[in-house]
Design an enzyme around this catalytic site. Structure first.
Site, PDB file in Angstrom:
ATOM      1  CG  HIS A  23      -8.717   0.992 -13.801  1.00 52.88           C
ATOM      2  ND1 HIS A  23      -7.564   0.411 -14.283  1.00 52.88           N
ATOM      3  CD2 HIS A  23      -8.782   2.221 -14.351  1.00 52.88           C
ATOM      4  CE1 HIS A  23      -6.962   1.259 -15.096  1.00 52.88           C
ATOM      5  NE2 HIS A  23      -7.683   2.368 -15.157  1.00 52.88           N
ATOM      6  CG  HIS A  30      -4.633   6.524 -13.459  1.00 53.00           C
ATOM      7  ND1 HIS A  30      -5.935   6.396 -13.012  1.00 53.00           N
ATOM      8  CD2 HIS A  30      -4.565   5.801 -14.604  1.00 53.00           C
ATOM      9  CE1 HIS A  30      -6.621   5.620 -13.838  1.00 53.00           C
ATOM     10  NE2 HIS A  30      -5.814   5.256 -14.814  1.00 53.00           N
ATOM     11  CB  CYS A  65      -5.963   3.205 -24.138  1.00 54.92           C
ATOM     12  SG  CYS A  65      -7.254   4.065 -25.025  1.00 54.92           S
ATOM     13  CG  HIS A  67      -2.076   3.148 -17.590  1.00 58.71           C
ATOM     14  ND1 HIS A  67      -2.761   2.018 -17.982  1.00 58.71           N
ATOM     15  CD2 HIS A  67      -2.999   3.989 -17.052  1.00 58.71           C
ATOM     16  CE1 HIS A  67      -4.046   2.163 -17.685  1.00 58.71           C
ATOM     17  NE2 HIS A  67      -4.215   3.345 -17.123  1.00 58.71           N
ATOM     18  CD  GLU A  85      -3.110  -2.058 -25.899  1.00 60.30           C
ATOM     19  OE1 GLU A  85      -4.034  -1.726 -26.672  1.00 60.30           O
ATOM     20  OE2 GLU A  85      -2.946  -1.537 -24.786  1.00 60.30           O
ATOM     21  CE1 TYR A 102     -11.862   7.945 -19.451  1.00 59.57           C
ATOM     22  CE2 TYR A 102      -9.784   8.827 -20.228  1.00 59.57           C
ATOM     23  CZ  TYR A 102     -10.554   7.764 -19.832  1.00 59.57           C
ATOM     24  OH  TYR A 102     -10.017   6.505 -19.799  1.00 59.57           O
ATOM     25  CD  GLU A 112     -10.199   3.663 -17.356  1.00 62.77           C
ATOM     26  OE1 GLU A 112      -9.373   4.361 -16.737  1.00 62.77           O
ATOM     27  OE2 GLU A 112      -9.881   2.647 -17.987  1.00 62.77           O
ATOM     28  CD  GLU A 114      -7.037   6.430 -18.051  1.00 69.64           C
ATOM     29  OE1 GLU A 114      -6.686   5.285 -17.734  1.00 69.64           O
ATOM     30  OE2 GLU A 114      -7.263   6.753 -19.242  1.00 69.64           O
ATOM     31  CD1 TRP A 159     -10.618   6.487 -24.715  1.00 68.62           C
ATOM     32  CD2 TRP A 159     -11.801   5.564 -23.058  1.00 68.62           C
ATOM     33  NE1 TRP A 159     -10.473   5.123 -24.804  1.00 68.62           N
ATOM     34  CE2 TRP A 159     -11.179   4.530 -23.793  1.00 68.62           C
ATOM     35  CE3 TRP A 159     -12.590   5.226 -21.964  1.00 68.62           C
ATOM     36  CZ2 TRP A 159     -11.333   3.184 -23.477  1.00 68.62           C
ATOM     37  CZ3 TRP A 159     -12.736   3.882 -21.647  1.00 68.62           C
ATOM     38  CH2 TRP A 159     -12.117   2.889 -22.402  1.00 68.62           C
TER      39      TRP A 159
END
Length: 192
Positions: A23, A30, A65, A67, A85, A102, A112, A114, A159
């Site tokens: 980032h 990604h 959120c 990855h 989290e 987005y 961002e 993604e 997002w």
């Protein structure tokens, strides 16, 4: 080191990069995911991003959120990240927006960028957020959130605002949203 999957414009994997380095002002496209976590009463768990995060610190957003690791199924990434989290388990993980994408730019220029399929999941636990990820949380009533975000009365991450609009189009009851076809996921996310 946590790795993210880099993507071509058509959603094919084109390599990986350390999450800590991905980032910046020219963030490569990604793969990511978003999860909207509901309790048995139909309330949505909204979180406030930790103020130490490099992207959108202290901003209210969807439940979780993250990855996926290279080769990891998105649902498995949701199942892994929600407890990390939020300290609760995610059950009934359902893909609802397979092709969400987005790009958003912070005031300081960090981007961002993604392809970020969206999932709905259910929990019956009381959140115990990881402080490095989440500063706080609240339970929201879905239709009230849709109205507030739509009218600009509730500020959420870029997002999340886009996702709320797309999710609302699936119907007023989050438990009635249809499961999406996994064939509509970006090719890099179609892990066998």
């Amino acid at each position: 080191m946590e790795q993210v999957v880099l993507l071509t414009e058509d959603g094919q994997a084109r390599g990986t990069m350390d999450k800590a380095a991905v980032h910046h002002r020219d963030t490569p496209l990604h793969l990511a995911f978003s999860c909207y976590l509901f309790d048995g009463r139909g309330r949505l768990l909204l979180t406030t991003r930790a103020r130490t995060k490099p992207t959108w610190p202290g901003v209210r957003t969807n439940s979780c959120c993250g990855h996926p690791a290279p080769g990891e199924k998105l649902a498995d990434a949701v199942r892994r990240r929600v407890p990390q989290e939020l300290g609760v388990d995610a059950e009934e993980i359902t893909l609802v927006l397979p092709a969400f994408r987005y790009r958003a730019v912070m005031e300081n220029g960090i981007v961002e960028n993604e392809m970020c399929p969206v999932f709905r999941a259910v929990t019956d636990g009381d959140p115990r957020p990881e402080p490095s990820e989440v500063d706080g949380y609240e339970w929201a009533v879905w239709d009230e959130l849709v109205a507030e975000v739509g009218a600009g009365g509730r500020t959420v991450s870029p997002w999340c605002a886009q996702q709320v609009a797309e999710l609302a189009a699936l119907g007023p009851d989050p438990f009635g949203w249809p499961a999406a076809d996994e064939a509509l996921l970006p090719p890099a996310a179609r892990v066998a």
